[in-house]
Design a protein around this motif. Structure first.
Motif, mmCIF file in Angstrom:
data_model
loop_
_atom_site.group_PDB
_atom_site.id
_atom_site.type_symbol
_atom_site.label_atom_id
_atom_site.label_comp_id
_atom_site.label_asym_id
_atom_site.label_seq_id
_atom_site.Cartn_x
_atom_site.Cartn_y
_atom_site.Cartn_z
ATOM 1 N N GLN A 5 -9.912 -3.018 10.762
ATOM 2 C CA GLN A 5 -8.459 -2.974 10.595
ATOM 3 C C GLN A 5 -8.067 -3.732 9.334
ATOM 4 O OE1 GLN A 5 -7.634 -3.299 15.381
ATOM 5 N NE2 GLN A 5 -6.203 -4.312 14.035
ATOM 6 N N ASN A 6 -7.146 -3.172 8.537
ATOM 7 C CA ASN A 6 -6.716 -3.910 7.347
ATOM 8 C C ASN A 6 -5.608 -4.899 7.679
ATOM 9 O OD1 ASN A 6 -4.524 -2.131 7.496
ATOM 10 N ND2 ASN A 6 -4.441 -1.809 5.276
ATOM 11 N N THR A 7 -5.202 -4.939 8.947
ATOM 12 C CA THR A 7 -4.326 -5.989 9.455
ATOM 13 C C THR A 7 -4.704 -6.241 10.911
ATOM 14 O OG1 THR A 7 -2.039 -6.640 9.939
ATOM 15 C CG2 THR A 7 -2.540 -4.304 10.055
ATOM 16 N N PRO A 8 -4.692 -7.479 11.354
ATOM 17 C CA PRO A 8 -5.042 -7.742 12.754
ATOM 18 C C PRO A 8 -3.931 -7.367 13.738
ATOM 19 C CG PRO A 8 -4.502 -9.794 11.639
ATOM 20 C CD PRO A 8 -4.502 -8.717 10.593
ATOM 21 N N ALA A 160 -26.101 11.909 -1.823
ATOM 22 C CA ALA A 160 -25.226 12.708 -2.687
ATOM 23 C C ALA A 160 -24.022 11.900 -3.163
ATOM 24 C CB ALA A 160 -24.756 13.951 -1.936
ATOM 25 N N GLY A 161 -24.067 10.579 -2.957
ATOM 26 C CA GLY A 161 -22.960 9.725 -3.380
ATOM 27 C C GLY A 161 -21.784 9.751 -2.422
ATOM 28 N N GLU A 162 -21.993 10.277 -1.218
ATOM 29 C CA GLU A 162 -20.929 10.343 -0.226
ATOM 30 C C GLU A 162 -20.929 9.079 0.624
ATOM 31 O OE1 GLU A 162 -20.706 15.163 0.340
ATOM 32 O OE2 GLU A 162 -21.853 14.012 1.810
ATOM 33 N N ALA A 163 -19.767 8.791 1.234
ATOM 34 C CA ALA A 163 -19.666 7.554 2.025
ATOM 35 C C ALA A 163 -18.518 7.630 3.019
ATOM 36 C CB ALA A 163 -19.439 6.356 1.089
ATOM 37 N N ASP A 164 -18.673 6.894 4.101
ATOM 38 C CA ASP A 164 -17.575 6.609 5.020
ATOM 39 C C ASP A 164 -16.957 5.295 4.579
ATOM 40 O OD1 ASP A 164 -17.530 8.642 7.078
ATOM 41 O OD2 ASP A 164 -19.442 7.842 7.803
ATOM 42 N N TYR A 165 -15.641 5.239 4.483
ATOM 43 C CA TYR A 165 -14.955 3.974 4.222
ATOM 44 C C TYR A 165 -14.567 3.374 5.569
ATOM 45 C CZ TYR A 165 -14.551 5.434 -0.676
ATOM 46 O OH TYR A 165 -14.821 5.829 -1.967
ATOM 47 N N PRO A 166 -14.928 2.124 5.832
ATOM 48 C CA PRO A 166 -14.680 1.543 7.151
ATOM 49 C C PRO A 166 -13.255 1.044 7.381
ATOM 50 C CG PRO A 166 -15.820 -0.053 5.776
ATOM 51 C CD PRO A 166 -15.722 1.228 4.972
ATOM 52 N N GLU A 167 -12.456 0.924 6.322
ATOM 53 C CA GLU A 167 -11.125 0.339 6.462
ATOM 54 C C GLU A 167 -10.173 1.272 7.204
ATOM 55 O OE1 GLU A 167 -12.689 0.683 3.522
ATOM 56 O OE2 GLU A 167 -13.183 -1.376 2.962
ATOM 57 N N LEU A 168 -9.386 0.674 8.087
ATOM 58 C CA LEU A 168 -8.357 1.381 8.844
ATOM 59 C C LEU A 168 -7.006 0.933 8.312
ATOM 60 C CD1 LEU A 168 -9.869 0.937 12.412
ATOM 61 C CD2 LEU A 168 -9.995 2.964 10.940
#
Length: 197
Positions: A5-8, A160-168
């Protein structure tokens, strides 16, 4: 992957703003209609997901040149790219008090000419976040609503340079929102999509 979470403050994932405008009459009316036919919040979340996935065509698939970014416009005009459809789903879920975040992946273009950021949502049920992809199915894409393991449109390939971003995020990422608001049409948007966050 652990989602962050980008804020709690969980209530921030219920907020209404000028993008996820779940207090707009179009969003409220759509949410009320969807809520009539379900028995609980899980069933509502699935119904809202399937509504956005299946009745709002992805503008690239349908050839619609319009760019939408506000949830109420996506629902009213029935068109949008992945980000816009995520905004619409987030608004429908938040309208029924289901905490919903925006999240992203970095994926390679089908033609191998680079990368683009792809938009998803995450819903909070049973004390955990569950990512969902309302992009819309097509040949080779079979995304499903699931709280028991992800059923997303694509699984990133790190080679392939792909990624999941974990931030919500509680609101759209600024780079995403800038691209949507700046593009006069979808062909221009396709040339200015963020390539990374």
């Amino acid at each position: 992957m652990e989602l962050i979470q980008n804020t709690p403050d969980l209530s921030a994932y219920l907020a209404s703003d000028d993008v996820i405008d779940h207090e707009h009459p179009v969003v409220r009316e759509t949410a009320a209609r969807l809520a009539q036919n379900v028995t609980d919040s899980y069933a509502y979340a699935r119904s809202a997901y399937e509504f956005v996935r299946d009745t709002v065509p992805h503008s690239q698939d349908s050839g619609d040149p319009r760019v939408t970014w506000r949830a109420s416009d996506v629902l009213r005009l029935r068109t949008g790219v992945c980000y816009a459809k995520a905004h619409a789903l987030a608004a429908l879920l938040r309208a029924e008090d289901i905490p919903t975040a925006l999240c992203y992946q970095r994926l390679a273009h089908d033609d191998g000419t680079g990368h683009a950021v792809h938009g998803l949502v995450a819903v909070r049920f049973n004390g955990a976040w569950h990512r969902q992809d309302p992009r819309g199915n097509k040949p080779g894409v079979d995304a499903r609503f699931s709280l028991a393991g992800e059923r997303l449109a694509w699984v990133p390939d790190p080679a392939a340079g792909e990624a999941d971003y974990p931030e919500l995020y509680t609101a759209p990422h600024p780079a995403v929102l800038h691209a949507l608001r700046s593009a006069p049409d979808r062909p221009m948007l396709w040339r200015t999509l963020p390539t990374a966050l």
